[in-house]
Design an enzyme around this catalytic site. Structure first.
Site, PDB file in Angstrom:
ATOM      1  N   ASP A  63       4.673   6.780  -1.203  1.00 11.87           N
ATOM      2  CA  ASP A  63       4.656   5.596  -0.229  1.00 11.87           C
ATOM      3  C   ASP A  63       3.297   4.946  -0.079  1.00 11.87           C
ATOM      4  O   ASP A  63       2.401   5.888  -0.624  1.00 11.87           O
ATOM      5  CB  ASP A  63       5.233   5.855   1.085  1.00 11.87           C
ATOM      6  CG  ASP A  63       4.507   7.423   1.601  1.00 11.87           C
ATOM      7  OD1 ASP A  63       3.330   7.590   1.286  1.00 11.87           O
ATOM      8  OD2 ASP A  63       5.257   8.252   2.101  1.00 11.87           O
ATOM      9  N   ASP A  91      -0.098   3.608   2.104  1.00 13.89           N
ATOM     10  CA  ASP A  91      -0.621   3.402   3.601  1.00 13.89           C
ATOM     11  C   ASP A  91      -1.443   2.297   3.363  1.00 13.89           C
ATOM     12  O   ASP A  91      -2.353   1.934   2.304  1.00 13.89           O
ATOM     13  CB  ASP A  91      -1.316   4.549   4.236  1.00 13.89           C
ATOM     14  CG  ASP A  91      -0.421   5.651   4.154  1.00 13.89           C
ATOM     15  OD1 ASP A  91       0.734   5.681   4.836  1.00 13.89           O
ATOM     16  OD2 ASP A  91      -0.254   6.729   3.301  1.00 13.89           O
ATOM     17  N   ASP A  97      -9.409  13.518   5.637  1.00 14.04           N
ATOM     18  CA  ASP A  97      -9.591  14.782   5.658  1.00 14.04           C
ATOM     19  C   ASP A  97     -10.239  15.121   4.401  1.00 14.04           C
ATOM     20  O   ASP A  97     -11.601  15.788   4.247  1.00 14.04           O
ATOM     21  CB  ASP A  97      -8.108  15.766   5.553  1.00 14.04           C
ATOM     22  CG  ASP A  97      -7.291  14.637   4.953  1.00 14.04           C
ATOM     23  OD1 ASP A  97      -7.481  13.978   4.150  1.00 14.04           O
ATOM     24  OD2 ASP A  97      -6.108  15.297   4.939  1.00 14.04           O
TER      25      ASP A  97
END
Ligand code: ATP
Ligand code: MG
Length: 453
Positions: free
Chosen positions: A76, A78, A152
């Site tokens: 997907d 983002d 992260d």
């Protein structure tokens, strides 16, 4: 130089936001990364275009950029922007703001849903955390450089600008990806404390992309694994599901075991893997899941969790029967007990719990091959999943393969030949009759106990 700065940043040095915003990213041109704008999904292109035309910054960010560079089709897309959620919402008719602690906008475009997030600021003294340092709310907007530094791993802090076809890389992510290293941005201990789920993400990313977790990010995991206890069970469930449906479940689970992370997620797994048959069953089920995911076939979370916990149910069921409990109610009680134990760690949703129970509850019915019972079983809406489950049980050596083959043939046969295939319940029925005669008052079993033999 940047790493030294980041150590200070994550120690909450007050000058840090300005210092981080001064980090000069590498701007990587198309010729080096090879992602032209038609490689990205139409919806992500449209969302970035609309935001940019309205005067905002907008980039495809995170997993999609990482996967494209690694030659994997993104799951997907983002998008990260300097527009606030309200500003994004105003630009797209089919959009909605979601989340409370981490507000983002879902923009729907054709079959796609794009997650649009506003650049997050670095945390400060005001950041809302719990007593272990876990961030509880994260809705303060910042610069793109701050946003990159809040992500992260270095490979997840890459921004792709469809208008210029460049990749903006603040933390040497492209280099790390090429060198197959998963490196944390900032001090790993602090970052795991902020969000312990990052330990699971490390395992998943490493398994999916075939990366080595940088020793600095790997070492603290064993010691900090207990922090997962502090994470809401629903979030752990979501992450566990991502891990198991990643197409790399076997590699992920092996790594989870190696890092000691499974304890906070699947408390029963140790016990299951101690028995050779249980171990074989779990790995076979996960291999089968990985194959299905890679072949683009659907997988059901209920089926997956049903396999992971089955041998615990079997052991519990056996123990109950040995105590003289009646087979069928004993199975249902065993199912509930195992699911309740598991629920303390992972909040398996009600719908998935119901699916799991259906698959388990149908298993004894495969032992009945006489009369109307087999026809009725075939008509069950969950027949297919239950049969696949039966087949795995046979493959793992728990029950005879002959039983799984019989059901396969029976399901394929036309109605007339089905009648001839029925196996008179010689064994089961006669045994039961004998048992009943020997034990007055002995209740009928769930339909044969070959599953426990
Ligand atoms: P995939 O979608 O393949 O699971 P992903 O990296 O895109 O991987 P998402 O959960 O979609 O994972 O997150 C999108 C991006 O948001 C990540 O790439 C990362 O930059 C950032 N992100 C997600 N979760 C965290 C987290 N717990 N801590 C910091 N940054 C995160
Ligand atoms: Mg993603």
């Amino acid at each position: 130089m940047i790493r030294k700065l980041l150590r200070r940043v994550f120690r909450r040095d007050p000058v840090s936001a300005t210092a981080v915003s001064a980090i000069e990213p590498a701007i990587i041109p198309l010729a080096q990364h090879g992602i032209s704008r038609d490689h990205i999904s139409p919806a992500s292109r449209r969302v970035c275009g609309t935001l940019q035309e309205a005067g905002f910054k907008a980039f495809v960010v995170g997993g999609a950029v990482r996967d494209l560079i690694a030659g994997i089709t993104p799951k997907d897309y983002d998008v990260a922007t300097d527009a606030t959620p309200e500003q994004v919402r105003e630009l797209f008719r089919r959009s909605r703001i979601i989340g409370r602690r981490f507000r983002i906008v879902h923009v729907m475009s054709g079959p796609e849903t794009i997650e649009v997030s506003t650049f997050r600021a670095l945390q400060s003294e005001d950041t809302h955390t719990d007593e272990h340092g876990r961030i509880l709310a994260d809705n303060v907007w910042g610069s793109q450089a701050e946003d990159a530094t809040r992500r992260d791993f270095t490979i997840n802090a890459l921004y792709y600008d469809p208008s210029t076809e460049t990749v903006i890389d603040y933390h040497h992510g492209v280099g790390d990806l090429k060198q197959k290293t998963l490196r944390m941005i900032g001090d790993p201990v602090t970052r795991y404390r902020e969000d312990p789920v990052r330990m699971l993400r490390a395992v998943r990313m490493a398994a999916k992309l075939g990366l080595i977790i940088d020793p600095a990010a790997r070492k603290p995991i064993l010691e900090l694994a207990d922090l997962l206890e502090n994470v809401p069970a629903a979030r752990l469930f979501d992450e566990m599901l991502k891990l198991l449906t990643s197409g790399h479940a076997v590699a992920c689970l092996k790594q989870l075991l190696a890092e000691g992370l499974h304890k906070g997620l699947l408390p029963l797994l140790d016990v299951i893997l101690e028995q050779p048959m249980g171990e074989r069953f779990v790995w076979l089920a996960l291999e089968n899941t990985d194959e299905r995911v890679r072949a683009g076939k659907p997988i059901s979370p209920g089926f997956l969790f049903a396999t992971l916990l089955w041998h615990q149910v079997l052991a519990n069921w056996e123990a109950r029967k040995a105590r003289g409990e009646t087979s069928q109610p004993a199975l249902f009680d065993a199912m509930s007990e195992v699911l309740d134990q598991q629920a303390e760690k992972l909040a398996i949703t009600r719908k998935i719990s119901a699916d799991i129970k259906e698959i388990w509850a149908l298993q004894p019915r495969f032992d009945r091959r006489a009369g109307k019972a087999p026809h009725r079983l075939l008509e069950q809406p969950r027949y297919r999943a239950s049969y696949d489950f039966l087949r795995l049980r046979a493959l793992s050596g728990e029950i005879p393969m002959e039983l799984a083959d019989w059901w396969n043939d029976f399901a394929d046969a036309n109605p007339d030949s089905r009648e001839t295939m029925l196996v008179p319940d010689r064994d089961g029925a006669a045994k039961k009759r004998r048992r009943r005669r020997r034990k007055p008052g002995g209740a009928p079993s769930a339909g044969g106990d070959s599953s426990a033999e």
